[in-house]
Write an enzyme that holds these catalytic residues in place. Structure first.
Site, mmCIF file in Angstrom:
data_model
loop_
_atom_site.group_PDB
_atom_site.id
_atom_site.type_symbol
_atom_site.label_atom_id
_atom_site.label_comp_id
_atom_site.label_asym_id
_atom_site.label_seq_id
_atom_site.Cartn_x
_atom_site.Cartn_y
_atom_site.Cartn_z
ATOM 1 N N HIS A 173 29.054 58.139 41.644
ATOM 2 C CA HIS A 173 30.486 57.428 41.268
ATOM 3 C C HIS A 173 31.951 57.901 40.799
ATOM 4 O O HIS A 173 31.710 58.675 39.836
ATOM 5 C CB HIS A 173 30.616 55.819 40.642
ATOM 6 C CG HIS A 173 31.519 55.332 41.677
ATOM 7 N ND1 HIS A 173 33.262 54.809 41.477
ATOM 8 C CD2 HIS A 173 31.809 54.492 42.717
ATOM 9 C CE1 HIS A 173 34.044 54.652 42.181
ATOM 10 N NE2 HIS A 173 32.452 53.845 43.172
ATOM 11 N N GLU B 274 33.611 59.000 49.473
ATOM 12 C CA GLU B 274 34.954 57.678 48.999
ATOM 13 C C GLU B 274 35.745 59.446 48.321
ATOM 14 O O GLU B 274 35.799 59.652 47.176
ATOM 15 C CB GLU B 274 34.124 57.569 47.399
ATOM 16 C CG GLU B 274 32.947 56.533 47.807
ATOM 17 C CD GLU B 274 33.103 54.911 47.334
ATOM 18 O OE1 GLU B 274 33.009 54.220 48.048
ATOM 19 O OE2 GLU B 274 33.216 55.432 45.936
ATOM 20 N N GLY C 159 40.883 51.063 46.013
ATOM 21 C CA GLY C 159 40.935 50.392 45.709
ATOM 22 C C GLY C 159 42.650 50.392 45.781
ATOM 23 O O GLY C 159 43.208 49.527 45.327
ATOM 24 N N GLY D 32 33.305 48.192 47.412
ATOM 25 C CA GLY D 32 33.692 47.667 46.161
ATOM 26 C C GLY D 32 34.580 46.152 46.507
ATOM 27 O O GLY D 32 34.005 45.446 46.517
ATOM 28 N N GLY D 33 36.080 46.034 46.341
ATOM 29 C CA GLY D 33 36.811 45.275 46.359
ATOM 30 C C GLY D 33 36.606 43.933 47.269
ATOM 31 O O GLY D 33 35.629 42.425 46.829
HETATM 32 P P1 13P Z 1 37.748 49.695 47.007
HETATM 33 O O1 13P Z 1 36.036 48.880 47.827
HETATM 34 O O2 13P Z 1 37.506 48.112 46.350
HETATM 35 O O3 13P Z 1 38.864 50.136 47.662
HETATM 36 O O4 13P Z 1 36.281 50.695 46.342
HETATM 37 C C1 13P Z 1 35.465 51.656 47.206
HETATM 38 C C2 13P Z 1 34.661 51.876 45.815
HETATM 39 O O5 13P Z 1 34.861 52.820 45.271
HETATM 40 C C3 13P Z 1 32.563 51.250 46.285
HETATM 41 O O6 13P Z 1 32.390 52.726 44.925
#
Ligand code: 13P
Length: 225
Positions: free
Chosen positions: A101, A150, A156, A209-210
């Protein structure tokens, strides 16, 4: 556009969030919300090491249709490596492990050589690596079949990549790495935009993520994908 029988992955990454109590509440909510089951959608929840036993116990008992993943794995086998959790230990509870990551690359200086060791360890103990890349030029170790694209700016930030650019990058990743079977998109994925990515021909799902931290949103993500 329907995708026929092509498999989609909807993967949560909780990062460094949730206590055991919060994890139990999330799992209870997910159960109450009548979590939709489909063989076309593989749902994976990647959580901090401390929460792995809770998810395992809960999914075994409640027959919740989710797979479990860790967010990292040691590059070493069992041994004197204080603070590390090795692949054999992770495999007791999980089938997947996120490796590489961008937050680990950035804050913990993880490089290609270390990430290659982590992938080898995961594969040795039958954990499927969810290998994260920042663009089409990121090195992908041998044996990786599942990748998440990503882009840093999208993580984020509330500003996802465009589905058109994600499609282009992911198509290139697949061309450059023929043994990679599935490539997901990650970065500011929400229930409102997930299908703009999952309906794109080369994109095989989302790493979230969020928006995965609230059970209601996570169910909406699965439904809308
Ligand atoms: P977000 O969905 O919070 O932007 O994060 C993405 C992420 O890093 C998932 O591994």
């Amino acid at each position: 556009m329907r995708r026929g029988m092509k498999k989609l992955f909807i993967i949560a990454n909780w990062k460094s969030y949730k206590t055991s109590l919060e994890a139990k509440e999330w799992l209870q909510e997910l159960t109450n919300l009548q979590f939709p089951v489909s063989s076309e959608k593989e749902v994976v929840v990647c959580v901090p090491f401390t929460l792995l036993p809770i998810l395992k116990e809960y999914t075994d008992e409640a027959t919740l249709s989710v797979k479990i993943g860790a967010e990292d794995v040691s590059p070493f086998e069992e041994g004197a490596d204080t603070g590390e959790v090795n692949a054999e230990q992770v495999k007791e509870f999980a089938d997947y492990a996120i490796i590489g990551h961008s937050e680990r690359r950035k804050y913990f200086n993880e490089d290609d050589a270390l990430l290659t060791q982590k992938v080898q360890m995961a594969l040795q103990f039958q954990l499927t690596p969810i290998f994260c890349v920042q663009d089409e030029n990121t090195f992908i170790p041998e044996g990786v079949t599942l990748v998440a694209y990503e882009p840093i700016f999208a993580i984020g930030s509330g500003t996802p990549d465009t589905p058109e650019n994600a499609e282009k990058v992911i198509k290139t990743i697949k061309l450059k790495n023929p043994s990679v079977q599935y490539v997901l998109y990650g970065g500011s994925v929400k229930p409102e935009n997930i299908n703009t990515f999952t309906t794109s021909p080369s994109i095989d799902g989302a790493l979230v993520g969020g928006a995965s931290l609230e059970a209601e949103k996570f169910v909406a993500l699965i439904k809308n994908a």
